[in-house]
Design a protein around this motif. Structure first.
Motif, PDB file in Angstrom:
ATOM      1  N   UNK A 384     -52.331  77.678  50.897  1.00  0.00           N
ATOM      2  CA  UNK A 384     -51.814  77.602  52.263  1.00  0.00           C
ATOM      3  C   UNK A 384     -51.636  78.983  52.904  1.00  0.00           C
ATOM      4  N   UNK A 385     -51.638  80.034  52.072  1.00  0.00           N
ATOM      5  CA  UNK A 385     -51.542  81.400  52.597  1.00  0.00           C
ATOM      6  C   UNK A 385     -52.394  82.306  51.717  1.00  0.00           C
ATOM      7  N   UNK A 386     -53.165  83.174  52.355  1.00  0.00           N
ATOM      8  CA  UNK A 386     -54.038  84.088  51.612  1.00  0.00           C
ATOM      9  C   UNK A 386     -53.878  85.492  52.160  1.00  0.00           C
ATOM     10  N   UNK A 387     -53.593  86.429  51.246  1.00  0.00           N
ATOM     11  CA  UNK A 387     -53.381  87.826  51.614  1.00  0.00           C
ATOM     12  C   UNK A 387     -52.350  87.956  52.735  1.00  0.00           C
ATOM     13  N   UNK A 388     -51.298  87.143  52.626  1.00  0.00           N
ATOM     14  CA  UNK A 388     -50.201  87.222  53.576  1.00  0.00           C
ATOM     15  C   UNK A 388     -50.422  86.531  54.899  1.00  0.00           C
ATOM     16  N   UNK A 389     -51.551  85.842  55.053  1.00  0.00           N
ATOM     17  CA  UNK A 389     -51.871  85.171  56.315  1.00  0.00           C
ATOM     18  C   UNK A 389     -51.913  83.659  56.115  1.00  0.00           C
ATOM     19  N   UNK A 390     -51.204  82.954  56.980  1.00  0.00           N
ATOM     20  CA  UNK A 390     -51.214  81.493  56.919  1.00  0.00           C
ATOM     21  C   UNK A 390     -52.601  80.967  57.263  1.00  0.00           C
ATOM     22  N   UNK A 391     -53.074  79.972  56.515  1.00  0.00           N
ATOM     23  CA  UNK A 391     -54.433  79.472  56.704  1.00  0.00           C
ATOM     24  C   UNK A 391     -54.516  78.347  57.726  1.00  0.00           C
ATOM     25  N   UNK A 392     -53.423  77.636  57.932  1.00  0.00           N
ATOM     26  CA  UNK A 392     -53.408  76.527  58.878  1.00  0.00           C
ATOM     27  C   UNK A 392     -52.122  76.574  59.704  1.00  0.00           C
ATOM     28  N   UNK A 393     -52.164  76.059  60.930  1.00  0.00           N
ATOM     29  CA  UNK A 393     -50.919  75.999  61.712  1.00  0.00           C
ATOM     30  C   UNK A 393     -49.938  75.027  61.076  1.00  0.00           C
ATOM     31  N   UNK A 394     -48.657  75.155  61.385  1.00  0.00           N
ATOM     32  CA  UNK A 394     -47.668  74.228  60.817  1.00  0.00           C
ATOM     33  C   UNK A 394     -47.980  72.790  61.173  1.00  0.00           C
ATOM     34  N   UNK A 395     -47.723  71.887  60.253  1.00  0.00           N
ATOM     35  CA  UNK A 395     -47.935  70.464  60.522  1.00  0.00           C
ATOM     36  C   UNK A 395     -46.829  69.938  61.434  1.00  0.00           C
ATOM     37  N   UNK A 396     -47.129  68.868  62.155  1.00  0.00           N
ATOM     38  CA  UNK A 396     -46.128  68.250  63.018  1.00  0.00           C
ATOM     39  C   UNK A 396     -45.172  67.408  62.176  1.00  0.00           C
ATOM     40  N   UNK A 397     -43.984  67.184  62.725  1.00  0.00           N
ATOM     41  CA  UNK A 397     -43.019  66.338  62.031  1.00  0.00           C
ATOM     42  C   UNK A 397     -43.561  64.938  61.813  1.00  0.00           C
ATOM     43  N   UNK A 398     -44.277  64.409  62.797  1.00  0.00           N
ATOM     44  CA  UNK A 398     -44.804  63.053  62.659  1.00  0.00           C
ATOM     45  C   UNK A 398     -45.800  62.963  61.516  1.00  0.00           C
ATOM     46  N   UNK A 399     -46.614  64.006  61.327  1.00  0.00           N
ATOM     47  CA  UNK A 399     -47.560  64.021  60.212  1.00  0.00           C
ATOM     48  C   UNK A 399     -46.827  64.018  58.885  1.00  0.00           C
ATOM     49  N   UNK A 400     -45.790  64.859  58.777  1.00  0.00           N
ATOM     50  CA  UNK A 400     -45.030  64.936  57.531  1.00  0.00           C
ATOM     51  C   UNK A 400     -44.274  63.636  57.291  1.00  0.00           C
ATOM     52  N   UNK A 401     -43.733  63.050  58.351  1.00  0.00           N
ATOM     53  CA  UNK A 401     -42.993  61.786  58.223  1.00  0.00           C
ATOM     54  C   UNK A 401     -43.913  60.675  57.717  1.00  0.00           C
ATOM     55  N   UNK A 402     -45.123  60.614  58.239  1.00  0.00           N
ATOM     56  CA  UNK A 402     -46.076  59.593  57.780  1.00  0.00           C
ATOM     57  C   UNK A 402     -46.440  59.820  56.310  1.00  0.00           C
ATOM     58  N   UNK A 403     -46.627  61.080  55.934  1.00  0.00           N
ATOM     59  CA  UNK A 403     -46.946  61.364  54.534  1.00  0.00           C
ATOM     60  C   UNK A 403     -45.789  60.936  53.620  1.00  0.00           C
ATOM     61  N   UNK A 404     -44.567  61.255  54.027  1.00  0.00           N
ATOM     62  CA  UNK A 404     -43.407  60.861  53.236  1.00  0.00           C
ATOM     63  C   UNK A 404     -43.382  59.358  53.027  1.00  0.00           C
ATOM     64  N   UNK A 405     -43.571  58.599  54.104  1.00  0.00           N
ATOM     65  CA  UNK A 405     -43.536  57.138  54.014  1.00  0.00           C
ATOM     66  C   UNK A 405     -44.615  56.623  53.073  1.00  0.00           C
ATOM     67  N   UNK A 406     -45.815  57.186  53.179  1.00  0.00           N
ATOM     68  CA  UNK A 406     -46.912  56.742  52.319  1.00  0.00           C
ATOM     69  C   UNK A 406     -46.649  57.100  50.866  1.00  0.00           C
ATOM     70  N   UNK A 407     -46.086  58.284  50.630  1.00  0.00           N
ATOM     71  CA  UNK A 407     -45.791  58.708  49.269  1.00  0.00           C
ATOM     72  C   UNK A 407     -44.746  57.800  48.624  1.00  0.00           C
ATOM     73  N   UNK A 408     -43.684  57.497  49.346  1.00  0.00           N
ATOM     74  CA  UNK A 408     -42.647  56.625  48.793  1.00  0.00           C
ATOM     75  C   UNK A 408     -43.217  55.230  48.532  1.00  0.00           C
ATOM     76  N   UNK A 409     -44.028  54.734  49.449  1.00  0.00           N
ATOM     77  CA  UNK A 409     -44.626  53.408  49.278  1.00  0.00           C
ATOM     78  C   UNK A 409     -45.540  53.350  48.064  1.00  0.00           C
ATOM     79  N   UNK A 410     -46.101  54.491  47.673  1.00  0.00           N
ATOM     80  CA  UNK A 410     -47.023  54.516  46.527  1.00  0.00           C
ATOM     81  C   UNK A 410     -46.307  54.523  45.186  1.00  0.00           C
ATOM     82  N   UNK A 411     -45.008  54.760  45.190  1.00  0.00           N
ATOM     83  CA  UNK A 411     -44.266  54.885  43.931  1.00  0.00           C
ATOM     84  C   UNK A 411     -43.952  53.522  43.325  1.00  0.00           C
TER      85      UNK A 411
END
Length: 447
Positions: A384-411
């Motif tokens: 996610x970071x190379x030679x001190x430089x971020x490789x991608x812009x920060x993710x949105x809260x909605x993206x992270x929230x959807x990932x969280x929901x999917x991860x919990x559902x997979x358990x």
């Protein structure tokens, strides 16, 4: 006291600086080092963790600098009288120039799995430990609790973060609000956090307003009317005096068409009985509950038949059992290292988490080495970071929230349950096990 971005580099423990000074004195400060951040064990009654805090960690690393004023302040302490000039030189010249591997925020992780790995010159990798642990440990705790709350409350319930006044600091309240939203909650009452995150703050009223207006304008009913005049979309807090009597008064206004009520809130008393009584009086009005609620209390309320549509989560969300994440050296100058202290053994080498699924359900995790090739598995740690430089812009809260929901559902269900959860099995790869055995034979290993 205040915390400003320019102070980030000094927000560390003294021993990070004394160790860096020692490295510089020995001429090894530029040796490539790899440190991994992980939790040796999960908090009691937790079957999983939801990784959170990476965005703030990367922001910190991008801005990591020592100013001339900060260096002067360190020199004036008298602690560093005997260090070499080389130490002051690296502080003056350097920012963070390393690489960062991490699991995406919202990913479910288990004991001994790295959430993040720093690969950088030794002095840099050492100095950033304290801040990284601070932000990842706390936000991971809050995100995990939020995910558990969402899991037990159900997708239809409204969950609001009300914890600012109970958070451990103003900065902590901002991180708690962010992690709670990313973990699955709908909104926060923290105005600054909401606006910074591009969200809309949410809240109701306090008993003080009801008492003040009742005293000055004659009745609780007039207090409700006054507040509703200015904020018709906000729920009314109805348990200041007599909850049922307040609901009866509001029912008359709603039934006559005089008031369109969007919700009422209960903050005390027998929430099961009171919510049932309020529902009978205001059948179409959402009922919110608050008052030291957590996932166990929500489970109890639902099982007892409480008529509650949403919950305000505060003290027990933003405080509680800590995530005891640690940050350990796993490789130096290409040499794998491990700690062998009783109860605190670590795995050597730069590692990867390999996850396998059956359909959309998590089957098993394998902890292996970065050099291994996955076989029908998904590697979780990403660059996610190379030679001190971020490789991608920060993710949105909605993206992270959807990932969280999917991860919990997979358990598995046994991992998600609140009482005596069973964490997902994490296998150790043959390559990693072989490296452990080889490293243990080295005479320089930490005992």
């Amino acid at each position: 006291m205040r915390l400003a971005v320019e102070d980030y580099s000094l927000l560390t423990d003294l021993y990070q600086l004394t160790m860096a000074a020692c490295y510089a004195g020995e001429g090894i400060e530029q040796k490539r080092a790899s440190f991994e951040l992980f939790s040796r064990r999960l908090p009691t009654d937790f079957g999983y963790l939801i990784a959170m805090g990476l965005a703030q960690a990367l922001e910190y690393l991008e801005k990591f600098r020592f100013s001339a004023k900060q260096i002067e302040a360190l020199q004036e302490t008298g602690i560093f009288t005997n260090v070499s000039d080389r130490f002051w030189s690296i502080l003056a010249q350097g920012g963070f120039t390393g690489d960062v591997w991490a699991v995406p925020e919202g990913t479910a992780v288990f004991a001994n799995q790295p959430l993040l790995r720093i690969e950088a010159p030794l002095w840099q990798a050492q100095l950033v430990e304290t801040y990284l642990l601070n932000t990842l440990n706390y936000q991971t705790l809050i995100a995990t609790k939020a995910a558990r709350l969402r899991d037990v409350a159900g997708q239809e319930a409204t969950l609001l973060e009300f914890g600012t006044r109970r958070a451990f600091s103003p900065q902590g309240s901002l991180w708690a609000a962010r992690a709670a939203l990313a973990g699955g909650l709908d909104a926060t009452s923290n105005v600054l956090a909401a606006l910074q995150l591009g969200e809309t703050p949410s809240g109701t009223m306090a008993h003080a307003l009801v008492m003040a207006l009742s005293a000055l304008e004659g009745s609780e009913e007039q207090a409700f009317t006054a507040f509703h005049r200015y904020f018709p979309g906000a729920p009314l807090l109805i348990d200041t005096y007599d909850t049922v009597a307040a609901a009866e008064q509001l029912a008359q206004k709603v039934n006559s068409g005089e008031m369109k009520l969007t919700g009422v809130r209960l903050d005390s008393g027998d929430l099961v009985t009171l919510s049932q009584q309020v529902r009978s009086l205001l059948p179409g009005v959402p009922i919110f509950a608050s008052g030291d609620l957590d996932e166990w209390e929500i489970t109890r309320l639902k099982a007892a038949g409480a008529e509650i549509d949403g919950y305000g989560l505060g003290t027990r969300l933003v405080t509680g059992k800590p995530v005891n994440g640690v940050y350990k050296l796993v490789e130096i100058d290409g040499i794998p290292v491990m700690k062998e202290s009783s109860g605190k053994t670590t795995y050597p080498g730069r590692k990867q988490i390999f996850r396998s699924f059956v359909g959309d359900k998590l089957k098993v995790d394998r902890l292996g080495l970065m050099t291994e090739t996955p076989a029908l598995e998904t590697p979780l740690l990403e660059l996610v970071m190379q030679q001190g430089k971020r490789l991608q812009p920060p993710e949105t809260l909605s993206t992270i929230r959807r990932r969280t929901a999917a991860e919990v559902a997979s358990l598995p269900p046994e991992t998600r349950r609140l009482d005596h959860p069973v964490s997902v099995q994490v296998k150790i790869s043959n390559s990693l096990q072989n490296l452990v055995e080889q490293t243990q034979k080295q005479p320089t290993q930490v005992q």
